[in-house]
Each structure stands twice: as C-alpha cells, then as structure tokens.
Design an enzyme around this catalytic site. Structure first.
Site, PDB file in Angstrom:
ATOM      1  N   LYS A  83       0.843  -1.195   0.000  1.00  0.00           N
ATOM      2  CA  LYS A  83       0.000   0.000   0.000  1.00  0.00           C
ATOM      3  C   LYS A  83       0.880   1.247   0.000  1.00  0.00           C
ATOM      4  O   LYS A  83       1.742   1.413   0.876  1.00  0.00           O
ATOM      5  CB  LYS A  83      -0.873   0.022   1.245  1.00  0.00           C
TER       6      LYS A  83
HETATM    7  C1  E4P Z   1      -8.350   0.097   3.310  1.00  0.00           C
HETATM    8  O1  E4P Z   1      -7.665  -0.791   2.875  1.00  0.00           O
HETATM    9  C2  E4P Z   1      -8.297   0.617   4.684  1.00  0.00           C
HETATM   10  O2  E4P Z   1      -7.636  -0.313   5.516  1.00  0.00           O
HETATM   11  C3  E4P Z   1      -9.639   0.829   5.300  1.00  0.00           C
HETATM   12  O3  E4P Z   1     -10.689   0.479   4.452  1.00  0.00           O
HETATM   13  C4  E4P Z   1      -9.773   2.135   5.994  1.00  0.00           C
HETATM   14  O4  E4P Z   1     -11.048   2.247   6.530  1.00  0.00           O
HETATM   15  P1  E4P Z   1     -11.432   3.323   7.637  1.00  0.00           P
HETATM   16  O5  E4P Z   1     -11.712   4.600   6.933  1.00  0.00           O
HETATM   17  O6  E4P Z   1     -12.671   2.755   8.265  1.00  0.00           O
HETATM   18  O7  E4P Z   1     -10.266   3.422   8.577  1.00  0.00           O
END
Ligand code: E4P
Length: 234
Positions: A83
């Site tokens: 990521k």
């Molecule tokens: C995506 O891969 C993230 O880990 C996640 O969806 C973030 O979500 P949040 O906005 O609930 O923290």
C-alpha cells in the site's frame, strides 16, 4: 467480485474464512497497531492462512525509505501487495516499485483525480475510501462509477477496490457501481446480518411455529431423520 477482509486480526480472518468471505486481506498501520504485537509477525501469520492478496502499507514518508521498506515487505510472502499513498511522493514510489515488478495498492484515494496517474501506470489496486468522507458530510459512492469508467477508458489492468466501508449500502454500491473488489471490516458484515427487520420476522415465524403442539409438528421436524432411517434400511 472479490471480498477482502479489512482487519489484521487472525481470529477474525479465521472466522470469516469459514464463511467464504476472505478472498484477500487489507491491513493498514492503524489495524496492525490495534493487534498490539510485532506487526511483521502478524503479517507473516496472516500470510500463512490467506492465499489471496494481503495489503500491507509502508510507514515511512521519505521516498527512498518507502521503496526499501516496500521491497522488504514484498519479500514477506509472495501474495503481499504494498500500500502506497495516493500522493506525489506515492507516485514516485509506485513508479519505482512497478519497474521492479512489485504490486501496489494505492491507498487514501478520496477523489478520482488522485487515481488518474496510478491507473495509467497500471498499479494493481486503487483503494477508494468510500466511507471516511461521511465524517465530513460527503458521499463518495458516485466516485466508484467514475473511477471504474476511467480504468475502462484507459484500458488499464488496475482493479478498483472499494475501501472504508462503513454501512451495508456501501457494499451494495461497490457491487452495482463497478468496483472489482470490496474490503469489508468485520463490524460491517455484522451490520449486514444483524438487521432488526430480519431479526423480528425470524422471531415471529418461529414463535408462531412453536404454538403448534409438538406431536403435530413432529413429522415435519424429523423428516431428515426419517430419510436417513429409510436410506439405511434400503
Ligand atoms: C483500506 O484498505 C483501509 O484499511 C480501510 O478500508 C480504511 O477504513 P477506515 O476509513 O474505516 O479506517
């Protein structure tokens, strides 16, 4: 359509694997930190039980260190996807990783414009944060359709991942509006299957059923047993 689980918890991954809802896993630094142990060990353990893509995020902010960290994380397991934030620094990093054949998941996408260069370079995934914008009174569902159409327009191999899913309707929007994958936090699956209308109706049906005297409903309830007995007898 792939269903990823948005968690770093081994217990949750095992539980949802049983339900067939773990085609992959997405983690982020916050999710790993919640587990309160060595995050590298946690990722290794996840990789031992999940065969689909496992997204793990770089935590450095300097491009050179991000690239080095990404190289290391990519070696943890062959299914890790790195990521990288959807920023200018992220663009530098993602280009380098692409040249080295390291798969990336471009994260923290709040607007389709952020995704354009990454789609053009063919990053593996674009993570559109659908739910988090709710905190600012906004709605990102329309951007699912727009990003998908940019991917198709540019004939890019990039897959759109609907992320930050916070309510059941976002799951439906991800499917109907063209996301290739959705990453669901376990708490959101709980919301899907803890619908008060469902709970009430199920209760009502069974309460009515139990009003029948046991000897009247017995044949209906023991039919499977009867069939087994009949099969054994033949
Ligand atoms: C995506 O891969 C993230 O880990 C996640 O969806 C973030 O979500 P949040 O906005 O609930 O923290």
């Amino acid at each position: 359509m792939e269903f990823f689980l948005d968690t770093a918890s081994i217990d949750e991954i095992n539980r949802y694997k049983e339900l067939g809802l773990v085609d992959g896993v997405t983690t982020n630094p916050q999710l790993l930190s919640k587990e309160g142990r060595d995050p590298l060990e946690q990722v290794r353990e996840i990789a031992a039980i999940v065969s689909g893509p496992i997204s793990v995020e770089v935590t450095h902010t300097d491009p050179q260190r991000m690239v080095e960290q990404a190289r290391g994380l990519a070696r943890v397991a062959e299914n890790t996807v790195i990521k990288v934030p959807a920023s200018m620094v992220g663009l530098t990093v993602a280009r380098r990783l692409k040249e080295e054949g390291i798969k990336t998941n471009i994260t923290l996408v709040f607007h389709p414009s952020q995704a354009v260069p990454f789609i053009r370079m063919g990053a593996e995934f674009i993570s559109l944060f659908v739910g988090r914008v709710e905190d600012f009174g906004l709605d990102n569902r329309e951007h699912i359709r727009r990003i998908r159409s940019m991917i198709d327009e540019m004939k890019s191999p990039t897959r759109l991942l609907a992320a930050s899913i916070r309510n059941p309707d976002y799951l439906v929007a991800a499917v109907t509006d063209g996301a290739h994958a959705v990453t669901m936090p376990p708490v959101c699956w709980e919301k899907v299957y803890n619908n008060p209308l469902f709970n009430q109706a199920e209760l009502e049906f069974l309460e009515s059923w139990r009003k029948l005297p046991p000897r009247v409903r017995e044949g209906y309830e023991s039919i499977a047993l009867d069939r087994e007995v009949a099969q054994n007898a033949s």
